[in-house]
Design an enzyme around this catalytic site. Structure first.
Site, PDB file in Angstrom:
ATOM      1  N   LYS A  53       2.078 -10.205 -16.015  1.00 20.14           N
ATOM      2  CA  LYS A  53       3.499 -10.217 -16.265  1.00 20.14           C
ATOM      3  C   LYS A  53       3.696 -11.691 -16.189  1.00 20.14           C
ATOM      4  O   LYS A  53       4.745 -11.895 -17.091  1.00 20.14           O
ATOM      5  CB  LYS A  53       4.035  -9.718 -14.834  1.00 20.14           C
ATOM      6  CG  LYS A  53       4.290  -8.029 -14.838  1.00 20.14           C
ATOM      7  CD  LYS A  53       4.634  -7.611 -13.709  1.00 20.14           C
ATOM      8  CE  LYS A  53       4.668  -5.909 -13.776  1.00 20.14           C
ATOM      9  NZ  LYS A  53       4.709  -5.173 -12.569  1.00 20.14           N
ATOM     10  N   GLN A  97       5.857  -6.582  -6.278  1.00 18.08           N
ATOM     11  CA  GLN A  97       4.739  -5.886  -6.967  1.00 18.08           C
ATOM     12  C   GLN A  97       4.104  -4.932  -5.737  1.00 18.08           C
ATOM     13  O   GLN A  97       3.395  -5.212  -4.842  1.00 18.08           O
ATOM     14  CB  GLN A  97       3.689  -6.816  -7.484  1.00 18.08           C
ATOM     15  CG  GLN A  97       2.406  -6.373  -8.010  1.00 18.08           C
ATOM     16  CD  GLN A  97       2.944  -5.461  -9.314  1.00 18.08           C
ATOM     17  OE1 GLN A  97       3.407  -6.027 -10.172  1.00 18.08           O
ATOM     18  NE2 GLN A  97       2.254  -4.179  -9.457  1.00 18.08           N
ATOM     19  N   ASP A 128      13.064  -4.012 -11.832  1.00 22.82           N
ATOM     20  CA  ASP A 128      12.394  -2.849 -11.872  1.00 22.82           C
ATOM     21  C   ASP A 128      13.010  -1.371 -11.935  1.00 22.82           C
ATOM     22  O   ASP A 128      12.678  -0.117 -12.132  1.00 22.82           O
ATOM     23  CB  ASP A 128      11.329  -2.863 -10.580  1.00 22.82           C
ATOM     24  CG  ASP A 128       9.962  -3.107 -11.071  1.00 22.82           C
ATOM     25  OD1 ASP A 128       9.731  -2.954 -12.168  1.00 22.82           O
ATOM     26  OD2 ASP A 128       9.237  -3.287 -10.021  1.00 22.82           O
TER      27      ASP A 128
END
Ligand code: NDP
Length: 290
Positions: A53, A97, A128
């Site tokens: 990412k 994460q 997200d």
């Protein structure tokens, strides 16, 4: 039956190029798009995902900040990190994460409550799309952040002009991050949607009716040829590590004999997830314009 492989790498490349243009336009206006990623613990798979990412952000001209918290971090430390990023005006997107389930089913480091952490993220920065506010918006047809993986699947279908209206879409998997939002997106695109899960009876009878079959199970080669309707579009979301190689949830060899469209693993859906994360981060930065 002729098969078309859906090239996620190629479609994602276009999205990434577009992201770079959007990032540049923002930067010229004095706004540096900025994604902050919190990673707790030292699960190696999480570290790889975060690095990917970070690199994608770098290439697109998006600033990224990685906050690495030790395995021993407490719930309070994790929550304070989120609160600080919520308040930081320079940060447009925040994500925590989570360890990828299909590797080892490792939870966040011991004693950490994932749901509480996700609920703390400012929904306006929740790139997200995991916050209940954004999940609710998706369900009620309001604009909000949509989870990157299912969003990426929709973009693949669009890129290959695969119709959804009136088609029967079957989604195997009902997780909050893939299966459920996938079903909502397909429904919004006028598909007739069936969601299957581990308690579904006669699964193959249902999947054989699918014009579009999405596998998000977390089990290597789970979908076999006999589960696929000839001419179907088969989307393999799965990422499973078997003897050091990546394998999808679909038995690709068998599926290739039946499907008209099929996503490879790797090189399919996975490529789109990061591209959508960049896109969501830019949406956040454009919306806030600071
Ligand atoms: P989860 O483990 O959270 O969900 C798996 C789902 O599959 C559950 O709903 C489960 O049902 C269902 N399931 C399990 N066994 C069966 C079975 N025998 N028959 C029917 N359904 C079954 O996984 P995720 O949704 O997070 O991920 C799914 C896959 O996608 C994984 O391989 C993951 O690595 C991959 N993934 C890939 C991404 C990408 O970028 N390409 C991003 C995110 C995930 P139940 O609810 O009843 O337990």
């Amino acid at each position: 039956m002729s098969l078309t492989w859906i090239d996620g790498r190629e479609v994602a490349k276009k999205w990434k190029e577009n992201a770079a243009q959007r990032a540049q336009a923002l930067t010229e206006k004095g706004v540096t798009p900025h994604l902050a990623v919190i990673v707790a613990g030292d699960n190696p798979a999480s570290q790889v995902y975060v690095r990917n990412k970070e690199n994608a952000c770098l290439r697109a001209g998006i600033r990224s900040t990685i906050l690495r918290l030790p395995e021993s971090c407490t719930q309070e430390e994790l929550e304070s990190a989120v609160v600080a990023l919520n308040a930081d005006q320079s940060v447009h997107g925040i994500l925590v994460q989570l360890p990828p389930v299909s590797y080892t089913h490792l939870p966040l480091p011991k004693g950490l409550d994932e749901a509480r952490v996700l609920a703390l993220i400012d929904p306006e920065k929740d790139v997200d799309g995991f916050h209940a506010m954004n999940a609710g918006k998706l369900m009620s047809g309001q604009p909000g952040f949509v989870p990157c993986t299912p969003l990426g699947v929709m973009k693949l279908l669009e890129a290959y002009n695969i119709p959804t209206r009136g088609r029967h879409a079957v989604v195997i998997g009902r997780s909050n991050i893939v299966g459920k939002p996938m079903a909502m997106l397909l429904l919004a695109a006028d598909a007739t949607v069936t969601v299957c899960h581990s308690k579904t009876e006669n699964l193959a009878d249902i999947t054989r009716q699918a014009d579009i079959l999405v596998a998000a199970v977390g089990k290597a080669n789970f979908v076999t040829g006999d589960m696929i309707k000839p001419g179907a579009t088969v989307i393999d979301v799965g990422i499973n590590r078997v003897d050091g190689t990546l394998v999808g949830d679909v038995n690709a060899e068998e599926a290739a004999q039946k499907a008209a469209y099929l996503t490879p693993v790797p090189g399919g859906v996975g490529q789109m997830t990061i591209a959508m994360l960049l896109s969501n981060t830019l949406d956040a930065a454009e919306r806030h314009g600071r």
